[in-house]
Design a protein around this motif. Sequence first.
Motif, mmCIF file in Angstrom:
data_model
loop_
_atom_site.group_PDB
_atom_site.id
_atom_site.type_symbol
_atom_site.label_atom_id
_atom_site.label_comp_id
_atom_site.label_asym_id
_atom_site.label_seq_id
_atom_site.Cartn_x
_atom_site.Cartn_y
_atom_site.Cartn_z
ATOM 1 N N UNK A 37 -79.967 46.722 69.562
ATOM 2 C CA UNK A 37 -78.677 46.577 68.905
ATOM 3 C C UNK A 37 -77.790 45.691 69.766
ATOM 4 N N UNK A 38 -77.145 44.733 69.103
ATOM 5 C CA UNK A 38 -76.273 43.781 69.773
ATOM 6 C C UNK A 38 -74.871 43.853 69.191
ATOM 7 N N UNK A 39 -73.889 43.462 70.008
ATOM 8 C CA UNK A 39 -72.523 43.278 69.529
ATOM 9 C C UNK A 39 -71.827 42.284 70.445
ATOM 10 N N UNK A 40 -70.756 41.706 69.932
ATOM 11 C CA UNK A 40 -69.883 40.862 70.749
ATOM 12 C C UNK A 40 -68.629 41.675 71.024
ATOM 13 N N UNK A 41 -68.278 41.783 72.308
ATOM 14 C CA UNK A 41 -67.110 42.566 72.705
ATOM 15 C C UNK A 41 -66.395 41.798 73.811
ATOM 16 N N UNK A 42 -65.114 41.536 73.609
ATOM 17 C CA UNK A 42 -64.311 40.801 74.591
ATOM 18 C C UNK A 42 -64.983 39.490 74.999
ATOM 19 N N UNK A 43 -65.568 38.802 74.015
ATOM 20 C CA UNK A 43 -66.161 37.487 74.255
ATOM 21 C C UNK A 43 -67.527 37.496 74.925
ATOM 22 N N UNK A 44 -68.111 38.663 75.115
ATOM 23 C CA UNK A 44 -69.430 38.692 75.748
ATOM 24 C C UNK A 44 -70.439 39.404 74.855
ATOM 25 N N UNK A 45 -71.690 39.018 75.017
ATOM 26 C CA UNK A 45 -72.775 39.635 74.277
ATOM 27 C C UNK A 45 -73.159 40.930 74.970
#
Length: 185
Positions: A37-45
């Motif tokens: 599972x991936x997400x983008x958070x605060x500009x980072x992967x």
Amino acid sequence: MELLDVVDEHGVPTGEVVSRDVAHRTGVRHRTSHVWMLRKKNGRLEILAQKRSENKDSHPGCYDISSAGHIPAGEDFVSSALRELEEELGVTAKPEDLVYCGQRHFAYEKEFYGEMFRDNQVSNVYYLWCDKEPEEFVLQKEEVSEVRWFAFSELMDAVEKNRIPNCIHIDELEMVLAKEQKEII
């Protein structure tokens, strides 16, 4: 008793079926599905890792793939991946939500609880975009003790330097990252 298809080097069932116990005792080749599972958070992967329950038959208490599981006899890679997401993490997804990253083949032997464990897997690797906080997942306590988001580079570094207890294969993380980077181009 969990039954698994015996498969060829491409993950195609041969028509023979064995129990999971026999597969791991003798090293019979079988299939698994792996979903990161991936997400983008605060500009980072970021990538989600699950911590395996202390009661698991292999690698107890180690960080592992977000969701993974053996494929029961007669089932396919995708349906198994979706079922495991629901069972282990309470995540509902559709086949088209999974991004195929490739297939891995690996085999190893290690002793757990005084017995040899022989794993010979053909695994399809996927990723899935999911932006949930750890407390929002519904964990299957028999399988998963916790989940944690890592910066992708942080997890790769921790695995390479063995800074956290884990059973993660670095080449699988590299597959996911390469596919994710290709998808955004």
